[in-house]
Write a protein that holds these residues in place. Structure first.
Motif, PDB file in Angstrom:
ATOM      1  N   MET B  27     -34.964 -11.739   7.068  1.00 28.13           N
ATOM      2  CA  MET B  27     -35.204 -12.311   5.738  1.00 28.13           C
ATOM      3  C   MET B  27     -35.256 -13.831   5.798  1.00 28.13           C
ATOM      4  SD  MET B  27     -35.395  -9.517   3.865  1.00 28.13           S
ATOM      5  CE  MET B  27     -35.219  -9.875   2.143  1.00 28.13           C
ATOM      6  N   TYR B  52     -40.308   1.635   2.608  1.00 31.01           N
ATOM      7  CA  TYR B  52     -39.581   1.921   3.831  1.00 31.01           C
ATOM      8  C   TYR B  52     -39.153   3.381   3.804  1.00 31.01           C
ATOM      9  CZ  TYR B  52     -39.257  -3.115   4.682  1.00 31.01           C
ATOM     10  OH  TYR B  52     -39.551  -4.437   4.904  1.00 31.01           O
ATOM     11  N   GLU B  99     -33.278  -4.573   1.792  1.00 34.84           N
ATOM     12  CA  GLU B  99     -32.064  -5.327   1.488  1.00 34.84           C
ATOM     13  C   GLU B  99     -30.863  -4.404   1.232  1.00 34.84           C
ATOM     14  OE1 GLU B  99     -33.839  -7.643  -1.564  1.00 34.84           O
ATOM     15  OE2 GLU B  99     -33.870  -6.006  -3.016  1.00 34.84           O
TER      16      GLU B  99
ATOM     17  N   ASN C   9     -47.136  -4.465   1.984  1.00 33.34           N
ATOM     18  CA  ASN C   9     -45.831  -3.959   1.544  1.00 33.34           C
ATOM     19  C   ASN C   9     -44.924  -5.159   1.335  1.00 33.34           C
ATOM     20  OD1 ASN C   9     -47.026  -1.652   3.290  1.00 33.34           O
ATOM     21  ND2 ASN C   9     -45.332  -0.675   2.220  1.00 33.34           N
ATOM     22  N   ARG C  10     -44.178  -5.147   0.256  1.00 29.06           N
ATOM     23  CA  ARG C  10     -43.231  -6.243   0.004  1.00 29.06           C
ATOM     24  C   ARG C  10     -42.073  -6.129   1.007  1.00 29.06           C
ATOM     25  NH1 ARG C  10     -42.747  -6.838  -6.033  1.00 29.06           N
ATOM     26  NH2 ARG C  10     -41.606  -4.871  -5.852  1.00 29.06           N
ATOM     27  N   LEU C  11     -41.714  -7.231   1.614  1.00 33.45           N
ATOM     28  CA  LEU C  11     -40.688  -7.209   2.656  1.00 33.45           C
ATOM     29  C   LEU C  11     -39.353  -6.670   2.143  1.00 33.45           C
ATOM     30  CD1 LEU C  11     -39.609  -7.961   5.489  1.00 33.45           C
ATOM     31  CD2 LEU C  11     -39.188 -10.256   4.609  1.00 33.45           C
ATOM     32  N   SER C  12     -38.917  -7.151   0.989  1.00 33.27           N
ATOM     33  CA  SER C  12     -37.550  -6.853   0.537  1.00 33.27           C
ATOM     34  C   SER C  12     -37.336  -5.385   0.194  1.00 33.27           C
ATOM     35  CB  SER C  12     -37.206  -7.709  -0.677  1.00 33.27           C
ATOM     36  OG  SER C  12     -38.109  -7.417  -1.729  1.00 33.27           O
ATOM     37  N   ARG C  55     -42.451 -14.624   4.291  1.00 32.33           N
ATOM     38  CA  ARG C  55     -41.539 -13.488   4.212  1.00 32.33           C
ATOM     39  C   ARG C  55     -41.512 -12.844   2.836  1.00 32.33           C
ATOM     40  NH1 ARG C  55     -39.260 -17.637   6.399  1.00 32.33           N
ATOM     41  NH2 ARG C  55     -37.708 -17.932   4.763  1.00 32.33           N
ATOM     42  N   VAL C  57     -44.294 -10.636   2.060  1.00 31.85           N
ATOM     43  CA  VAL C  57     -44.928  -9.349   2.360  1.00 31.85           C
ATOM     44  C   VAL C  57     -45.032  -9.134   3.867  1.00 31.85           C
ATOM     45  CG1 VAL C  57     -46.299  -9.294   0.242  1.00 31.85           C
ATOM     46  CG2 VAL C  57     -47.277 -10.301   2.322  1.00 31.85           C
ATOM     47  N   VAL C  58     -45.366  -7.893   4.202  1.00 30.45           N
ATOM     48  CA  VAL C  58     -45.579  -7.498   5.590  1.00 30.45           C
ATOM     49  C   VAL C  58     -46.972  -6.892   5.711  1.00 30.45           C
ATOM     50  CG1 VAL C  58     -44.740  -5.976   7.419  1.00 30.45           C
ATOM     51  CG2 VAL C  58     -43.116  -6.931   5.797  1.00 30.45           C
ATOM     52  N   ASP C  59     -47.695  -7.238   6.797  1.00 32.02           N
ATOM     53  CA  ASP C  59     -48.978  -6.599   7.127  1.00 32.02           C
ATOM     54  C   ASP C  59     -50.001  -6.549   5.992  1.00 32.02           C
ATOM     55  OD1 ASP C  59     -47.472  -4.061   9.268  1.00 32.02           O
ATOM     56  OD2 ASP C  59     -48.091  -6.128   9.673  1.00 32.02           O
TER      57      ASP C  59
END
Lengths: 173, 551, 103
Positions: B27, B52, B99, C9-12, C55, C57-59
């Protein structure tokens, strides 16, 4: 790159020598396995320590005949997914009894170094993004081990079954 | 079941701390996605189509009621109220937030669970016969060995960066309910003529792009050498397995290309060097682990069987459920109860938090608080006294967990498919639902008998379609969902890979096709033949002709 | 004419998001900025990379879309499932969840 040895950041006394560069005669030098094969008789007689860098995927047979002539063997980890080096180093240390320095080189990252130590590496050329002295904490990430390996840490089984141990069968912690 | 001691608990607790730090470094940007991805995979965290996905390990498919309640609680608090049980006896959550994952893993650790090595190029969850410890046909409880292998393979420093994933399965019975012959290593527990325990070792089975039934490389391995032999196999794979092409990197390719005889020679030569070393488990440790797998204190009730018989006479619906879902137990007066997660028209293998809690409560009441997950995506209560089956069934009814279809055509395996998985080419769940509804009539299912239908949404074969009596593989044909049908596969001790029956069919044609195949079987079967038996007798042609017409 | 949007895709929380014209990331494909030629698509991708480097989003990647009855929809079914939710769980459709989350 920072050299890690005995869980500390140390100064490196060795130099990696490119195939087309001259090999210093009076300083510790690491040459590629290809160069070693070309020059081994010449290099084998030198006074200063000599080391060899294996190619990716080389097993112990690449250097078995030379173990008593080499002071250091470097095993590359250029691509983190390539785990062949973990087997090679274990065999060199445990089966063939290499007494020189076993060093991990290439793109060595923080989350590999605990595994590398367990497999028998004496030194690691750390290349990760985390600052080296902070990366050292990786060795302590997990305090228990299930397996026996080159580092001779006591496995869970040996701790549990030590005659003096208070753990008894059939009950939890 | 196995209970953690301080060492086991320390490992999972410390891994949670380590992962929390890894997430925080991701993060903050200290770790790029490329660096973070292998780390999160080693903790079972995927990034999938919608979100995820967390794959929780359920070692050899054995779960306590307390653990099941925790899985339900996590589903409610951190996910969308349900979970999916998989063909490797694990549980998947489809909507966790990155998270929240460290907290989720901490919750799992508090009940001796984890998500270690359920992904990545390492040794995965060791699976076993879901009737381990209670089946009458068992030589020894395979879970003892599965637990030994679980510990040895966890954070193994030499084998954490293999050419590809590595899957091990163990059966304690010659009736193979764990599909060991289509695993990277399959182990069959057996006794030698002197009565000593050991294993038949099978290496190089697998499904996916190039399916193989694995060859036996050692007929009998003495029990005490289990770990040294596995270490020899893994070392030969780690050093010499292909790494040039990810579709050719499983050990089955290495065994096939090297040849089983030469591969065996390499393993035995390596094993010779380590067989008497410290790799093998000290006898005391094996005894310690085995002590967790002793039977519970069964309560003998003289009239348990009579009470069951009376309940069956009085309630035809109950009798039907007993006939399909209840399996013989080694202890007098007891039974093994299978709980179907394949309600008619439902999503195969999914369970809501409420259903998980109901099963946990039923396990407490009726099964010594123990539950099993099967690789066919169902649940088992392994120790139910016969006179309690009726009360159990009545509660199952109120949670839609009473479908009497074990091994029947509606008891399908289906992978999540394109509804959830970014690898998929086609959806599998709606195909399963439509087939289930077409065959909703239970009498009809009973008449058809045992029919294992398995659906995969892509060639990775997580739905085990190669091992289906009828297998269905989703493919992408010019952007449309098409399905290829295979016949005659089996994941049991008579393992075989299904044969493609003809060109792929469009989504709208699949259910009719399955019905046509079933009708053909019914028309030509002889007395006592299952679908698989008829297929093996007559071959592909009658079925191919029924589907596609005469050549 | 090729119309493309950026999906990631959103990272969080891993949820599927689309790049909007104000460089924010929205769960609604309806709010995505549409590139109508290759040059605009390249520009979108470059802006998306900023989201990846920072950081959020991803891909990120380009998705072909078209308009159906005034609604922006991906042309590939997989992308449609990504935009709306699993086809077998209408109760988990993006609309239900995003609306519920917004209270």
């Amino acid at each position: 790159m920072a050299l890690l040895k005995d869980r500390q950041v140390v100064t490196d006394t060795w130099t990696h020598v490119a195939d087309d560069a001259e090999v210093p005669s009076d300083a510790p030098a690491i040459v590629s396995i290809a160069r070693w094969r070309d020059l081994r008789d010449a290099l084998g007689g030198r006074n200063a320590p000599i080391g060899v860098r294996l190619a990716a995927g080389d097993g112990p047979d690449a250097v078995l005949d030379d173990l008593d002539r080499l002071d250091l063997i470097a095993i590359p980890f250029d691509y983190f997914k390539d785990g062949r080096g973990y087997s090679t180093v274990r065999l060199l240390r445990e089966r063939y009894g290499f007494t020189g320095e076993l060093r991990a080189v290439g793109n060595v990252l923080r989350d590999q170094i605990a595994f590398m130590e367990r497999c028998g590496f004496d030194s690691l050329e750390y290349a990760g993004g985390t600052e080296a002295s902070r990366a050292l904490s990786a060795f302590d990430d997990v305090s228990v081990v299930y397996q026996t390996a080159a580092d001779r840490r006591a496995s869970a089984a040996s701790l549990r079954n030590h005659p003096s141990k208070a753990f008894s069968n059939g009950t939890s912690g | 079941m196995y209970l953690y001691d301080e060492i086991d608990q320390a490992l999972v607790d410390e891994r949670v701390v380590q992962f929390r730090d890894q997430v925080s470094r991701r993060m903050s940007g200290e770790l790029s996605e490329d660096e973070f991805k292998p780390l999160r995979l080693m903790n079972g965290v995927y990034l999938q189509l919608h979100a995820y996905m967390l794959r929780v390990a359920i070692p050899y498919g054995t779960l306590s009621s307390e653990q099941m309640r925790k899985l339900a609680w996590i589903a409610r608090k951190y996910d969308r109220g349900y979970g999916h049980f998989t063909t490797r006896q694990n549980l998947q959550y489809n909507w966790p937030k990155l998270e929240d994952l460290p907290d989720i893993l901490a919750e799992l650790a508090s009940v001796q669970m984890h998500a270690l090595q359920t992904s990545g190029n390492c040794i995965r969850n060791v699976t076993a016969d879901q009737y381990a410890g209670v089946a009458a046909d068992e030589v020894a409880d395979p879970r003892v060995y599965a637990e030994i292998i679980r510990q040895w393979s966890t954070l193994h420093p030499e084998f954490s960066f293999l050419p590809r994933k590595f899957k091990i399965a163990v059966t304690g019975s010659q009736n193979d309910r764990a599909a060991v012959k289509v695993h990277d290593i399959g182990l069959i527990v057996k006794r030698n003529p002197a009565g000593e325990l050991g294993f038949e070792v099978i290496v190089g089975g697998g499904l996916g792009r190039t399916p193989f039934v694995g060859p036996t490389i050692r007929e009998f391995l003495p029990e005490r050498h289990l770990l040294s032999y596995l270490e020899a196999v893994l070392r030969v794979y780690n050093m010499l397995g292909r790494r040039d092409n990810m579709y050719k990197a499983r050990i089955k390719i290495q065994v096939h290309e090297t040849g089983a005889a030469e591969f065996t020679r390499l393993v035995e030569a390596e094993w010779d060097q380590i067989r008497d070393s410290a790799v093998d488990l000290p006898a005391g440790e094996k005894e310690r682990i085995a002590s967790y797998f002793v039977p519970p204190r069964y309560e003998i009730s003289a009239d348990a069987a009579d009470v069951l018989a009376r309940h069956k006479r009085e309630d035809a619906g109950f009798a039907r459920w007993v006939d399909t879902n209840v399996f013989a137990h080694k202890a007098e007066g007891y039974a093994i109860a299978n709980i179907s997660l394949k309600p008619i028209g439902g999503v195969p293998g999914d369970a809501t938090a409420e259903q998980m809690e109901a099963v946990a409560a039923l396990a407490d009441r009726f099964s010594f608080s123990e539950i099993r997950i099967t690789h066919e995506q169902n649940l088992v209560l392994p120790h139910v006294r016969k006179d309690n089956l009726y009360a159990l069934w009545q509660t199952l009814k109120s949670y839609d967990l009473d479908t009497p279809n074990l091994g029947r055509v509606s008891d399908m395996i289906a992978c999540p498919g394109m509804d959830y998985c970014s690898l998929a080419n086609a959806r599998s769940i709606p195909v399963a639902q439509a087939i289930s509804k077409r065959f909703a009539d239970l009498d009809r299912q009973h008449d058809i008998g045992e029919l294992k239908l398995k659906i995969s949404g892509c060639i990775n074969a997580c739905g085990h379609h190669h091992a289906g009596h009828i297998g269905i593989l989703g493919v992408d044909r010019k952007g449309e969902e098409y399905y290829q049908i295979t016949l005659g596969g089996s994941g049991a001790e008579d393992a075989s890979i299904g044969e493609i029956v003809g060109p792929a069919l469009a989504y709208d044609a699949v259910v009719d096709a399955v019905e046509t195949l079933v009708d053909k079987y019914l028309a030509i079967r002889t007395e006592g033949e299952r679908f698989l038996d008829t297929y093996r007798r007559v071959g592909k042609d009658p079925f191919k002709e029924a589907l596609y017409g005469a050549a | 004419m090729t119309q493309q949007v950026i999906s990631a895709n959103r990272l969080s929380d891993g949820l599927v998001v689309y790049l909007a014209s104000d460089d924010s990331w929205s769960e609604w494909i309806a709010r995505s900025e549409i590139a109508t030629d290759e040059a605009a698509a390249d520009a979108l991708l470059a802006r998306a990379k900023w989201g990846e480097e920072n950081r959020i989003v991803v891909d990120p990647y380009l998705v072909h879309v078209a308009e159906y009855d005034g609604e922006v929809r991906p042309t590939k079914y997989r992308e449609f499932i990504r935009a709306t939710g699993p086809s077998v769980r209408p109760d988990l459709s993006k609309q239900n969840y995003v609306r519920a989350a917004k209270g």
